[in-house]
Design an enzyme around this catalytic site. Sequence first.
Site, PDB file in Angstrom:
ATOM      1  N   CYS A   1      -7.174 -28.894  10.027  1.00 52.94           N
ATOM      2  CA  CYS A   1      -8.325 -29.799  10.023  1.00 52.94           C
ATOM      3  C   CYS A   1      -7.906 -31.245   9.809  1.00 52.94           C
ATOM      4  O   CYS A   1      -8.572 -32.169  10.266  1.00 52.94           O
ATOM      5  CB  CYS A   1      -9.333 -29.373   8.960  1.00 52.94           C
ATOM      6  SG  CYS A   1     -10.156 -27.830   9.397  1.00 52.94           S
TER       7      CYS A   1
ATOM      8  N   ASP B   1      -8.137  -7.590   0.391  1.00 55.12           N
ATOM      9  CA  ASP B   1      -7.188  -7.878   1.463  1.00 55.12           C
ATOM     10  C   ASP B   1      -7.892  -7.590   2.764  1.00 55.12           C
ATOM     11  O   ASP B   1      -8.783  -6.734   2.809  1.00 55.12           O
ATOM     12  CB  ASP B   1      -5.954  -6.976   1.352  1.00 55.12           C
ATOM     13  CG  ASP B   1      -6.240  -5.591   1.891  1.00 55.12           C
ATOM     14  OD1 ASP B   1      -5.996  -5.344   3.091  1.00 55.12           O
ATOM     15  OD2 ASP B   1      -6.747  -4.734   1.138  1.00 55.12           O
TER      16      ASP B   1
ATOM     17  N   HIS C   1      -6.069 -22.260   9.289  1.00 52.93           N
ATOM     18  CA  HIS C   1      -7.364 -22.706   8.764  1.00 52.93           C
ATOM     19  C   HIS C   1      -8.132 -21.548   8.110  1.00 52.93           C
ATOM     20  O   HIS C   1      -8.675 -21.693   7.014  1.00 52.93           O
ATOM     21  CB  HIS C   1      -8.224 -23.320   9.876  1.00 52.93           C
ATOM     22  CG  HIS C   1      -9.654 -23.466   9.472  1.00 52.93           C
ATOM     23  ND1 HIS C   1     -10.116 -24.521   8.720  1.00 52.93           N
ATOM     24  CD2 HIS C   1     -10.717 -22.625   9.629  1.00 52.93           C
ATOM     25  CE1 HIS C   1     -11.400 -24.332   8.451  1.00 52.93           C
ATOM     26  NE2 HIS C   1     -11.786 -23.200   8.998  1.00 52.93           N
TER      27      HIS C   1
ATOM     28  N   CYS D   1     -13.079 -29.109   5.202  1.00 50.71           N
ATOM     29  CA  CYS D   1     -11.801 -28.436   4.952  1.00 50.71           C
ATOM     30  C   CYS D   1     -10.648 -29.437   4.920  1.00 50.71           C
ATOM     31  O   CYS D   1     -10.618 -30.395   5.688  1.00 50.71           O
ATOM     32  CB  CYS D   1     -11.557 -27.402   6.040  1.00 50.71           C
ATOM     33  SG  CYS D   1     -10.023 -26.497   5.823  1.00 50.71           S
TER      34      CYS D   1
ATOM     35  N   ASP E   1       0.862  -1.179   0.000  1.00 48.81           N
ATOM     36  CA  ASP E   1       0.000   0.000   0.000  1.00 48.81           C
ATOM     37  C   ASP E   1       0.901   1.232   0.000  1.00 48.81           C
ATOM     38  O   ASP E   1       2.115   1.131   0.158  1.00 48.81           O
ATOM     39  CB  ASP E   1      -0.973  -0.028   1.169  1.00 48.81           C
ATOM     40  CG  ASP E   1      -0.279   0.152   2.495  1.00 48.81           C
ATOM     41  OD1 ASP E   1       0.955   0.379   2.497  1.00 48.81           O
ATOM     42  OD2 ASP E   1      -0.937   0.066   3.529  1.00 48.81           O
TER      43      ASP E   1
ATOM     44  N   CYS F   1      -7.384 -28.352   5.178  1.00 47.16           N
ATOM     45  CA  CYS F   1      -6.177 -27.640   5.609  1.00 47.16           C
ATOM     46  C   CYS F   1      -5.408 -28.479   6.635  1.00 47.16           C
ATOM     47  O   CYS F   1      -5.952 -29.421   7.210  1.00 47.16           O
ATOM     48  CB  CYS F   1      -6.544 -26.275   6.196  1.00 47.16           C
ATOM     49  SG  CYS F   1      -7.002 -26.323   7.923  1.00 47.16           S
TER      50      CYS F   1
HETATM   51 ZN   LIG Z   1      -9.301 -26.253   7.996  1.00 49.42          ZN
END
Ligand SMILES: [Zn+2]
Length: 680
Positions: free
Chosen positions: A320, A277, A346, A315, A104, A317
């Site tokens: 998880c 963002d 996550h 999920c 920025d 990830c």
């Molecule tokens: Zn997850």
Amino acid sequence: MRGIWQKAPLTSRLQFQIEARATGCGARAAVFRTLHNEVLTPLFMPVGTQATVKAQLPQTLEDAGSQILLANTYHLLLRPGLDVFRRMGGIHEFMSWKRSVLTDSGGYQIFSLPHSRSLTEEGAVFQSYTDGRPILLSPEASIGAQVAIGSDIMMALDQCVASTADEAVARAAMELTHRWAARSLAARGDSPQAIFAIAQGALFPELRRESALGLAGMDFDGFAIGGLAVGEGKSEREDICAFTAGLLPADKPRYLMGVGTPLDILEAVHRGVDMFDCIIPTQVAQRGGVFTSRGYLQLRRGVYKFSDEKLDPACSCPTCRRYSRAYLHHLTKTRETLGWQLLGKHNIHFYHQLMRDIRASILSDTFLALYREKRATLHEDDLDNPVLVQKPKKAKRQALGNYEIHTAWEGFSSIRHIHSGEIMHSRTPPMEEARRLYVEQSRLAERLREQEAGPLVIWDVGLGAGANAMAAVACHESGEKPVRGLHIVSFENDLDSLRLAFRNNDQFRYLRHSAPSAILKEGAWRSKTHPGLAWTLVPGDFSETAGTSPFAPDIIFYDMFSGKTNAGAWTPGAFRRLFAACRGRSVGLFTYTCSTAARVALLAAGFHVARGRGTGDKTETTIALTPEAVRADHELLAADWLEKWKRSSARFPADLSAAEQSAWEEVILGHPQFQHHGGG
Ligand SMILES: [Zn+2]
């Protein structure tokens, strides 16, 4: 007019190409190329303010699918400084990140942090928070910094104003932003880095149109919609977003800055925005919050204590795949860093997966179906473990996080900080103390009768259980009409005390009002019955958030925990920042303490310091005033106090060196307030 922006750009550094447009709305999928990688849109960019996404490894971000990280020019130019980036070969080498970086311009911080000193056509001069030196941030300096940092996408310096600014202010800021945009573009020269301009115009459609069309006529690689998410409502934001996006060039990326929740992003994609963002995924993770396909979970809730389920069954990830809710609940309750890291991991994955799902649906032209489905669930709390509204009385919790309810022998309730044992409003019922100490001493009722155009602004530093803010709300609501607008800005890094009091509002009856529930749910409240009365929450540590309020204060309620619990709140540095935030206006600060250390720190920061009325078991409190705010009836500390101070054993904060001590002494002895009173 359309011809202006449909013309092919002279130099397209991003080679932005639209791959598909959704039927029935503005959503689109596109691809572009930066200096480091190919980028697929719509996309979410995690925020790495200090060249790090808080608590996350670059490798994790790569695995989660982050394509671009956002870094903050303002902070990085102060620390570590541009020379570090020049010597280390830019931010990618420095932080070991192989994909893209967007920086920025520093514009938002300049106009929101309290170090801002002056603003001219040339640029903004502000004071460094690391060493106090003045720094000019001009369009050329900002681009120079972003070139040194070596980002893939740079932002042109803009002037951001509150979205609630009046039209003349918003127009002047927009026009300056356009002149600065042209200078930024020229300053970019033949650097291969891309540059985006930022459209401004607050909530005025005509200004938004002028801004979008004016900037579209310049050869930028993309365009951001700025000046939103700074005080307006959700529907206002969505309307302006749709309107502005529709005016921006169709063949360049569109970026909505600082937005938002998964639902906000879904809505903005629907309206034609490509890039986003926000700090939310890592910020809520720090507090135990996660977004899942089954709603938003607050891991502190006891309901997860024995749960062997994954966070989100949908999920994939790393969090998880490996950990149970029970373990994550435990890490959250014990405030372990690993909990923050795993939940953040996550959440970032969740955001990226949402963007991938959105993109796939646009490519297969099923976006509207996805939009309707997600829209219905993205704002929900845990669908499988709903919070029970009707709880039996006995089950009501008397403690939450670091707080518990304390009942005084006089019979009233207040909140106690468990760790330190400190009690808010220990000897006087919270509302009574709030009224005496903050509302009456600041002459709020009288000031609300002043004939001023803008609202009176109160900074409520240390929201706590909301007594001070609610006392101000009550003062406005009971005022005789016509009454001036009142905007309360509350700063708080831990909402548990308010939450706890709110849940037990049979003991905290002042919270039986629409305002605190809106603050807890949405972080903002606007009175439906009293026009001009509004309340906004600024979450986070005050030392970092002080500057993020676009409203300068008229009155400050300074109700932080004492120095033994929160030393940072009472340092000269903290008060210097506050003094700077007053920007030469007439401002009164009210606080419960009468400690010498606090008063000396206030004096050293430039305030005049007066005695405030006593309350509960305190014989007096403290009022600090900017020089402009001093009136004849203030009881300023005078020669007698100075004499006592000179003899005091605790004349200075413990950590000052001998040289600093003598510098301090000079400042205090030479303070104008004593010249006047002690001069005889
Ligand atoms: Zn997850």
